[in-house]
Each structure stands twice: as C-alpha cells, then as structure tokens.
Design a protein around this motif. Structure first.
Motif, PDB file in Angstrom:
ATOM      1  N   ARG A  81       0.834  -1.204   0.000  1.00 13.53           N
ATOM      2  CA  ARG A  81       0.000   0.000   0.000  1.00 13.53           C
ATOM      3  C   ARG A  81       0.870   1.257   0.000  1.00 13.53           C
ATOM      4  O   ARG A  81       0.625   2.191  -0.775  1.00 13.53           O
ATOM      5  N   GLU A  82       1.880   1.278   0.859  1.00 16.60           N
ATOM      6  CA  GLU A  82       2.758   2.447   0.927  1.00 16.60           C
ATOM      7  C   GLU A  82       3.525   2.647  -0.378  1.00 16.60           C
ATOM      8  O   GLU A  82       3.718   3.779  -0.836  1.00 16.60           O
ATOM      9  N   ALA A  83       3.951   1.530  -0.976  1.00 17.48           N
ATOM     10  CA  ALA A  83       4.729   1.626  -2.212  1.00 17.48           C
ATOM     11  C   ALA A  83       3.888   2.144  -3.373  1.00 17.48           C
ATOM     12  O   ALA A  83       4.351   2.966  -4.180  1.00 17.48           O
ATOM     13  N   THR A  84       2.656   1.674  -3.476  1.00 15.96           N
ATOM     14  CA  THR A  84       1.814   2.048  -4.617  1.00 15.96           C
ATOM     15  C   THR A  84       1.275   3.469  -4.506  1.00 15.96           C
ATOM     16  O   THR A  84       0.889   4.066  -5.515  1.00 15.96           O
ATOM     17  N   MET A  85       1.253   4.033  -3.304  1.00 15.67           N
ATOM     18  CA  MET A  85       0.754   5.405  -3.135  1.00 15.67           C
ATOM     19  C   MET A  85       1.640   6.431  -3.834  1.00 15.67           C
ATOM     20  O   MET A  85       1.192   7.517  -4.178  1.00 15.67           O
ATOM     21  N   SER A  86       2.909   6.064  -4.052  1.00 14.37           N
ATOM     22  CA  SER A  86       3.835   6.992  -4.702  1.00 14.37           C
ATOM     23  C   SER A  86       3.950   6.755  -6.205  1.00 14.37           C
ATOM     24  O   SER A  86       4.769   7.380  -6.875  1.00 14.37           O
ATOM     25  N   LEU A  87       3.114   5.834  -6.724  1.00 14.17           N
ATOM     26  CA  LEU A  87       3.166   5.506  -8.150  1.00 14.17           C
ATOM     27  C   LEU A  87       1.982   6.124  -8.886  1.00 14.17           C
ATOM     28  O   LEU A  87       0.887   6.263  -8.329  1.00 14.17           O
ATOM     29  N   ASP A  88       2.211   6.464 -10.142  1.00 15.13           N
ATOM     30  CA  ASP A  88       1.128   7.004 -10.974  1.00 15.13           C
ATOM     31  C   ASP A  88       0.243   5.893 -11.536  1.00 15.13           C
ATOM     32  O   ASP A  88      -0.892   6.127 -11.926  1.00 15.13           O
ATOM     33  N   ARG A  89       0.784   4.700 -11.563  1.00 20.14           N
ATOM     34  CA  ARG A  89       0.070   3.565 -12.159  1.00 20.14           C
ATOM     35  C   ARG A  89      -0.971   3.012 -11.188  1.00 20.14           C
ATOM     36  O   ARG A  89      -0.705   2.873  -9.985  1.00 20.14           O
ATOM     37  N   ASN A  90      -2.133   2.689 -11.677  1.00 18.54           N
ATOM     38  CA  ASN A  90      -3.210   2.142 -10.851  1.00 18.54           C
ATOM     39  C   ASN A  90      -3.239   0.627 -10.941  1.00 18.54           C
ATOM     40  O   ASN A  90      -3.615   0.065 -11.974  1.00 18.54           O
ATOM     41  N   PHE A  91      -2.823  -0.025  -9.857  1.00 17.96           N
ATOM     42  CA  PHE A  91      -2.812  -1.478  -9.815  1.00 17.96           C
ATOM     43  C   PHE A  91      -4.103  -2.000  -9.199  1.00 17.96           C
ATOM     44  O   PHE A  91      -4.706  -1.358  -8.337  1.00 17.96           O
ATOM     45  N   CYS A  92      -4.486  -3.202  -9.631  1.00 19.23           N
ATOM     46  CA  CYS A  92      -5.648  -3.884  -9.075  1.00 19.23           C
ATOM     47  C   CYS A  92      -5.140  -5.169  -8.414  1.00 19.23           C
ATOM     48  O   CYS A  92      -4.677  -6.081  -9.108  1.00 19.23           O
ATOM     49  N   PHE A  93      -5.217  -5.230  -7.088  1.00 15.11           N
ATOM     50  CA  PHE A  93      -4.669  -6.348  -6.345  1.00 15.11           C
ATOM     51  C   PHE A  93      -5.773  -7.332  -5.950  1.00 15.11           C
ATOM     52  O   PHE A  93      -6.881  -6.933  -5.596  1.00 15.11           O
ATOM     53  N   THR A  94      -5.428  -8.608  -5.990  1.00 15.79           N
ATOM     54  CA  THR A  94      -6.329  -9.656  -5.518  1.00 15.79           C
ATOM     55  C   THR A  94      -5.569 -10.514  -4.518  1.00 15.79           C
ATOM     56  O   THR A  94      -4.479 -11.021  -4.834  1.00 15.79           O
ATOM     57  N   LEU A  95      -6.116 -10.663  -3.322  1.00 18.45           N
ATOM     58  CA  LEU A  95      -5.456 -11.447  -2.278  1.00 18.45           C
ATOM     59  C   LEU A  95      -6.053 -12.843  -2.188  1.00 18.45           C
ATOM     60  O   LEU A  95      -7.260 -13.003  -2.038  1.00 18.45           O
ATOM     61  N   LYS A  96      -5.191 -13.841  -2.280  1.00 20.62           N
ATOM     62  CA  LYS A  96      -5.568 -15.232  -2.027  1.00 20.62           C
ATOM     63  C   LYS A  96      -4.976 -15.606  -0.675  1.00 20.62           C
ATOM     64  O   LYS A  96      -3.765 -15.747  -0.531  1.00 20.62           O
ATOM     65  N   CYS A  97      -5.829 -15.713   0.342  1.00 19.54           N
ATOM     66  CA  CYS A  97      -5.352 -15.978   1.695  1.00 19.54           C
ATOM     67  C   CYS A  97      -4.857 -17.416   1.845  1.00 19.54           C
ATOM     68  O   CYS A  97      -5.291 -18.322   1.123  1.00 19.54           O
ATOM     69  N   HIS A  98      -3.965 -17.616   2.791  1.00 17.01           N
ATOM     70  CA  HIS A  98      -3.573 -18.965   3.173  1.00 17.01           C
ATOM     71  C   HIS A  98      -4.791 -19.656   3.776  1.00 17.01           C
ATOM     72  O   HIS A  98      -5.576 -19.016   4.493  1.00 17.01           O
ATOM     73  N   PRO A  99      -5.003 -20.960   3.506  1.00 19.78           N
ATOM     74  CA  PRO A  99      -6.202 -21.643   4.027  1.00 19.78           C
ATOM     75  C   PRO A  99      -6.346 -21.553   5.539  1.00 19.78           C
ATOM     76  O   PRO A  99      -7.464 -21.603   6.056  1.00 19.78           O
ATOM     77  N   ALA A 100      -5.228 -21.421   6.250  1.00 21.09           N
ATOM     78  CA  ALA A 100      -5.286 -21.386   7.712  1.00 21.09           C
ATOM     79  C   ALA A 100      -5.282 -19.976   8.278  1.00 21.09           C
ATOM     80  O   ALA A 100      -5.205 -19.791   9.491  1.00 21.09           O
ATOM     81  N   CYS A 101      -5.380 -18.969   7.419  1.00 19.35           N
ATOM     82  CA  CYS A 101      -5.267 -17.597   7.913  1.00 19.35           C
ATOM     83  C   CYS A 101      -6.074 -16.624   7.049  1.00 19.35           C
ATOM     84  O   CYS A 101      -5.561 -16.080   6.066  1.00 19.35           O
ATOM     85  N   SER A 102      -7.318 -16.409   7.405  1.00 22.35           N
ATOM     86  CA  SER A 102      -8.148 -15.438   6.702  1.00 22.35           C
ATOM     87  C   SER A 102      -7.794 -14.030   7.159  1.00 22.35           C
ATOM     88  O   SER A 102      -7.450 -13.816   8.325  1.00 22.35           O
ATOM     89  N   VAL A 103      -7.883 -13.077   6.258  1.00 18.59           N
ATOM     90  CA  VAL A 103      -7.469 -11.707   6.546  1.00 18.59           C
ATOM     91  C   VAL A 103      -8.604 -10.743   6.197  1.00 18.59           C
ATOM     92  O   VAL A 103      -9.241 -10.880   5.140  1.00 18.59           O
ATOM     93  N   ASP A 104      -8.839  -9.774   7.072  1.00 19.86           N
ATOM     94  CA  ASP A 104      -9.795  -8.696   6.813  1.00 19.86           C
ATOM     95  C   ASP A 104      -9.071  -7.589   6.043  1.00 19.86           C
ATOM     96  O   ASP A 104      -8.161  -6.943   6.572  1.00 19.86           O
ATOM     97  N   ILE A 105      -9.460  -7.371   4.790  1.00 19.51           N
ATOM     98  CA  ILE A 105      -8.758  -6.392   3.954  1.00 19.51           C
ATOM     99  C   ILE A 105      -9.430  -5.016   3.969  1.00 19.51           C
ATOM    100  O   ILE A 105      -8.939  -4.094   3.316  1.00 19.51           O
ATOM    101  N   SER A 106     -10.529  -4.874   4.715  1.00 16.39           N
ATOM    102  CA  SER A 106     -11.265  -3.608   4.694  1.00 16.39           C
ATOM    103  C   SER A 106     -10.409  -2.392   5.092  1.00 16.39           C
ATOM    104  O   SER A 106     -10.587  -1.316   4.504  1.00 16.39           O
ATOM    105  N   PRO A 107      -9.460  -2.522   6.047  1.00 11.32           N
ATOM    106  CA  PRO A 107      -8.637  -1.346   6.371  1.00 11.32           C
ATOM    107  C   PRO A 107      -7.752  -0.883   5.215  1.00 11.32           C
ATOM    108  O   PRO A 107      -7.308   0.271   5.204  1.00 11.32           O
ATOM    109  N   PHE A 108      -7.491  -1.762   4.255  1.00 15.60           N
ATOM    110  CA  PHE A 108      -6.608  -1.424   3.145  1.00 15.60           C
ATOM    111  C   PHE A 108      -7.371  -0.894   1.925  1.00 15.60           C
ATOM    112  O   PHE A 108      -6.773  -0.308   1.031  1.00 15.60           O
ATOM    113  N   GLN A 109      -8.669  -1.109   1.887  1.00 21.06           N
ATOM    114  CA  GLN A 109      -9.444  -0.785   0.689  1.00 21.06           C
ATOM    115  C   GLN A 109      -9.643   0.712   0.481  1.00 21.06           C
ATOM    116  O   GLN A 109     -10.031   1.130  -0.599  1.00 21.06           O
ATOM    117  N   THR A 110      -9.360   1.507   1.512  1.00 23.78           N
ATOM    118  CA  THR A 110      -9.499   2.956   1.344  1.00 23.78           C
ATOM    119  C   THR A 110      -8.328   3.565   0.590  1.00 23.78           C
ATOM    120  O   THR A 110      -8.458   4.635   0.001  1.00 23.78           O
TER     121      THR A 110
END
Length: 333
Positions: free
Chosen positions: A254-283
C-alpha cells in the motif's frame, strides 16, 4: 474406490471464506458422506471433543512443569557458541505454557480417542510438515496397533525450514538421544531437490520412497486450456499462514503504490489457515479477495507477490508468472 478400498479421511477444521463456521463445516461433511455417494468416510478431528477430553487436557497442562532456565540449554549447538534462545524463546514459552501447548494436548486426546475406537487400518497416509498434530497422529497410530504409515512430503522442502530437520538421529545432546520422536514407516518424497536436502539431513534413506508431485500437473493442464490474457495492472497476492506477515506485506505494498502514478488492481488469495480482513486497506488501494482455487486463478495474472514461507509462490513460478517474494525484515529468512 474402484479397487474396493474403504477410505477414511480425518480432517482439520479451519475457518475460511468458503466455510465460515462449524455448522457450515458439518453440513459440508454431510454432503461428502451422503449415502451411496462412495465408500469414503469424512470426519473432523474435533468431532470427538467431550467433557472428558477437556478435563484430560487441563490435567495434562497443569502437570507440565518445565523450568525456562533449563530450556535455554536446548538452543545451544554442541559445535557452536551460538544461542538461539533469544529468537525462539517466545515460541518455546507458547509451546509449554501458552496457546500452542493447549492445542497440542487437545490433538493428543482427540486423535488418541479416534484411533482407539476406530477399526484397524492396514495403511495410512498423512501430509508431512512435522507439525505438532503429526507427532500425536503417528504416536497414536502406533499405540493402537494400526498398519503401515507413510508421511507424504506434499510441498517443497525449504533448506532453512527447521521443521523438516528434527529427525530422531539429529535430536541428541552430548552424543546421547534425548527425545524419541514418533516417525512413519516411510517418507514419500516428491522430487530430487527434496530428496537431496532430506537425505543430507540424516533422514534414513531406507525409509525414503520416490513419489510424483502430481499437484503441479493441474497447473500445466489449466494453462494449456486457458485463453485468458493477463492484464499488466492486475497483481495476485499470496498470503502467509502468519497473519502478521500478511498484514505487513499488504501495508508495504500500500505504501509503495501510493507513490506511483500507475493504478494497480490487487487480488489477495489468503492462506487456508489464515483469513485476513482487507477492509482497512481498501481505502488506499484497489484490493479484493478471492476464494477460488489457485490453479484456476493463476492463468489470469502475469505478476504475483507472495510471502517467503508460502510454497504457493512455486505454483505461480511454474505457471509462468513473474514472482516477487516478500521477506519480512524482522523474521529469519
């Protein structure tokens, strides 16, 4: 099944996006165990939990008394003055006094209850990663007189992953064995690289059997039949089994892409044993989750970022993607 074998599957229950609670897990097993479907039987390890099991776990927990001052000596090599206690003290304390010891004691009781009550098995297979439940599994299998047991090395062997190098011949102090580690009758090794690493680590060659890493065949087949053209702005992220490392990776990206002009679209595939809440990053970044199987989504991505511990990056590399491995600076590589 076509050859007349009755196959019993013993599963660990893990929460995920596909199975969000225990009730959904039980319903899923009910579908697998539907009458006349096949001869397979599926059960959860946790299905045999009871008050007596819980009491046995608590009794064993209060019986364990290992002074920390003595434990420090186990982390010094006979051939070196290096003491790894400062690195591994937290893991040790968790394994003896914290959450990990409760989990391991529960596995011991549940797996023992299963094998002492079930029919005698002629042959057994389990996924070999040298985790705590495996020790309980092998010990109980032996204790209750079951047949041949084979540990399946199903992923890749990392030469720095010490879980793979604690074979009984290595667990010595001043030349004498200090632990008896339950071991399977044979180890099914899935490639020459893993074979060489494990053989050099004193795993008895007489117990090693060559096997085929068929898990990667599906990648070849999916790529061969895929007509998808990956988009250069789409990036697949592969999560770790350690949530803190996955969150650190997401924060760094997130920090790295904020300084880039290019708009990336990220998709997270979680580890089966570790689900992650991505809502804090979506802003601050364009990110979504996927629950699809890895072989189905890899053809859609030219770029993949994964953590250092996940072997899913190998799948991505085999699929032809350009892979970046995220190494967390506060962890041993």
């Amino acid at each position: 099944n076509n050859q007349g074998y009755d196959i019993h599957f013993l599963h660990h229950f893990l929460l995920s996006g596909a199975v969000k609670n225990a009730a959904e897990g039980v319903n899923f097993l009910s579908l697998l165990n539907k009458p006349n479907r096949n001869k397979n039987i599926h059960q959860f390890v946790d299905s045999r939990i009871s008050l007596s099991v819980i009491m046995s776990v608590l009794k064993a927990y209060f019986w364990i008394k290992l002074p920390v001052r003595k434990a420090k000596y186990f982390f010094v090599s006979d051939k070196s003055k290096l003491n790894l206690w400062s690195i591994l003290a937290h893991d040790w304390k968790s394994s003896v006094y914290g959450y990990t010891v409760f989990q391991n004691l529960l596995w011991i009781e549940l797996i023992e209850k299963y094998f002492c009550q079930t029919t005698k098995y002629k042959i057994g297979f389990y996924l070999l990663e040298n985790q705590g439940w495996e020790r309980a599994f092998v010990h109980s299998w032996r204790r209750n007189g079951h047949g041949t047991l084979i540990g399946i090395q199903h992923g890749m062997v990392r030469e720095w992953d010490i879980r793979y190098f604690n074979f009984e011949s290595n667990i010595k102090h001043n030349g004498a064995k200090i632990f008896h580690i339950p071991e399977p009758d044979f180890y099914a090794i899935n490639g020459p690289a893993a074979w060489n690493i494990l053989a050099n680590s004193n795993l008895p060659i007489i117990k090693m059997v060559s096997s085929e890493a068929v898990r990667y065949n599906v990648l070849r087949d999916s790529l061969f039949h895929s007509s998808t053209i990956p988009h250069d702005n789409d990036v697949l992220l592969l999560g770790d089994y350690n949530m803190a490392i996955t969150l650190k990776m997401l924060d760094t990206i997130r920090e790295a892409t904020m300084s880039l002009d290019r708009n990336f679209c990220f998709t997270l595939k979680c580890h089966p044993a570790c689900s992650v809440d991505i809502s804090p990053f979506q802003t601050k970044m364009n990110i979504s989750l996927t629950e699809n199987q890895l072989y189905k989504i890899l053809p859609k991505y030219r770029y993949v970022i994964g953590t250092g511990a996940t072997t899913a990056t190998v799948d991505a590399y085999i699929s032809g993607a350009e892979v970046l491995v995220f190494l967390e600076k506060d962890n041993v590589n």
